[in-house]
Design a protein around this motif. Structure first.
Motif, PDB file in Angstrom:
ATOM      1  N   ASP A  23      35.166  35.677  25.574  1.00  0.00           N
ATOM      2  CA  ASP A  23      33.868  36.075  25.014  1.00  0.00           C
ATOM      3  C   ASP A  23      33.627  35.251  23.758  1.00  0.00           C
ATOM      4  N   ARG A  50      30.112  35.855  28.027  1.00  0.00           N
ATOM      5  CA  ARG A  50      31.406  35.968  28.711  1.00  0.00           C
ATOM      6  C   ARG A  50      31.598  34.843  29.721  1.00  0.00           C
ATOM      7  N   CYS A 104      34.498  34.042  32.620  1.00  0.00           N
ATOM      8  CA  CYS A 104      35.686  34.552  33.316  1.00  0.00           C
ATOM      9  C   CYS A 104      36.259  33.474  34.225  1.00  0.00           C
ATOM     10  N   SER A 163      39.975  38.656  26.918  1.00  0.00           N
ATOM     11  CA  SER A 163      40.151  39.913  27.642  1.00  0.00           C
ATOM     12  C   SER A 163      40.732  39.645  29.019  1.00  0.00           C
ATOM     13  N   SER A 188      36.997  36.017  21.647  1.00  0.00           N
ATOM     14  CA  SER A 188      38.043  36.991  21.965  1.00  0.00           C
ATOM     15  C   SER A 188      38.501  36.738  23.392  1.00  0.00           C
ATOM     16  N   MET A 202      40.448  41.304  32.901  1.00  0.00           N
ATOM     17  CA  MET A 202      39.747  42.226  33.787  1.00  0.00           C
ATOM     18  C   MET A 202      40.644  42.503  34.992  1.00  0.00           C
ATOM     19  N   CYS A 211      39.166  36.395  30.737  1.00  0.00           N
ATOM     20  CA  CYS A 211      37.789  36.199  30.298  1.00  0.00           C
ATOM     21  C   CYS A 211      37.748  35.843  28.811  1.00  0.00           C
ATOM     22  N   GLU A 259      39.141  46.860  31.650  1.00  0.00           N
ATOM     23  CA  GLU A 259      39.081  45.704  30.751  1.00  0.00           C
ATOM     24  C   GLU A 259      40.028  45.934  29.580  1.00  0.00           C
ATOM     25  N   TYR A 260      40.862  44.922  29.312  1.00  0.00           N
ATOM     26  CA  TYR A 260      41.804  44.990  28.206  1.00  0.00           C
ATOM     27  C   TYR A 260      41.562  43.802  27.269  1.00  0.00           C
ATOM     28  N   ILE A 261      41.291  44.088  26.018  1.00  0.00           N
ATOM     29  CA  ILE A 261      41.166  43.013  25.025  1.00  0.00           C
ATOM     30  C   ILE A 261      42.568  42.685  24.532  1.00  0.00           C
ATOM     31  N   LYS A 266      51.306  42.046  26.952  1.00  0.00           N
ATOM     32  CA  LYS A 266      49.893  41.833  27.299  1.00  0.00           C
ATOM     33  C   LYS A 266      49.720  40.589  28.165  1.00  0.00           C
TER      34      LYS A 266
END
Length: 218
Positions: A81, A123, A125, A183, A181, A185, A79, A34-36, A71
């Protein structure tokens, strides 16, 4: 001869079992990351958006310029949040949705109001909208009330920090922003070595139960 037949059955069992576990249950072995890519705004003067009842609609723009190109070029599932609240663990009912629209592409996710935790991130996605395909397109998040009645609906928290953009309700631009936020996945296609070892050990441990004893071979 009986021993060879028993050994052949044992070998086929362990091979078949290992193949089944490794391929059909491979998702459990896949490594997920997982990358924010966009942190939430600062929570300043938090204000509830109001009950998300039938007909409620609140839009929040997504500014891709706040995220670096490196990014945005990642592969994976996007996703969102979002901080929601259920009014002090009130028993709510009905459904609401989160819609993500980018250019001509969109995906809507429905959720039961009774599944929302109080003052916590929820969340969403969007697996039908690859990040690479929607990055830099005009993108909007829309929080919609579907069929929750008044007194039985959840809400979303808003902040006075508008660095993520102004939220809109109807034709009115608000001096508030949703607290959210973004993210990504991702899932590795490579099976780690421990997965192979675990699969074989599981097959061996079960197969020992069926291994014929010497008395059985006489």
């Amino acid at each position: 001869m009986k021993f060879l037949n028993s050994f052949s059955i044992f070998f086929l069992w362990i091979t078949g079992f290992s193949i089944f576990i490794f391929f059909f249950l491979g998702d459990a072995y896949s490594e997920k990351y997982e990358y924010i890519i966009l942190a939430p705004p600062e929570i300043l003067k938090p204000t509830p958006a109001g009950e998300i009842t039938t007909g409620f609609q609140l839009e929040q723009p997504v500014d891709w310029n706040l995220i670096s190109d490196s990014k945005l070029n990642q592969k994976g599932t996007l996703c969102i949040d979002l901080i929601l609240a259920n009014y002090n663990d009130r028993k709510n009912s009905g459904t609401f949705s989160m819609d993500l629209r980018a250019g001509h592409m969109s995906q809507e996710i429905l959720l039961n109001a009774n599944a929302v935790h109080d003052n916590d991130y929820q969340r969403f996605c969007f697996n039908a909208l690859p990040l690479r395909d929607i990055a830099h397109k005009s993108t909007t998040l829309t929080l919609k009330g579907v069929d929750s009645p008044p007194g039985k609906a959840i809400t979303a928290w808003m902040t006075s920090d508008i660095t993520r953009g102004h939220a809109r309700r109807g034709n009115q631009e608000l001096d508030k922003s949703l607290v959210f936020s973004i993210s990504v996945m991702t899932e590795s296609n490579k099976k780690p070595i421990w997965a192979i070892v675990l699969t074989v050990l599981c097959g061996l441990s079960i197969s020992v139960l069926f291994w014929p004893t010497r008395s059985g071979l006489r």
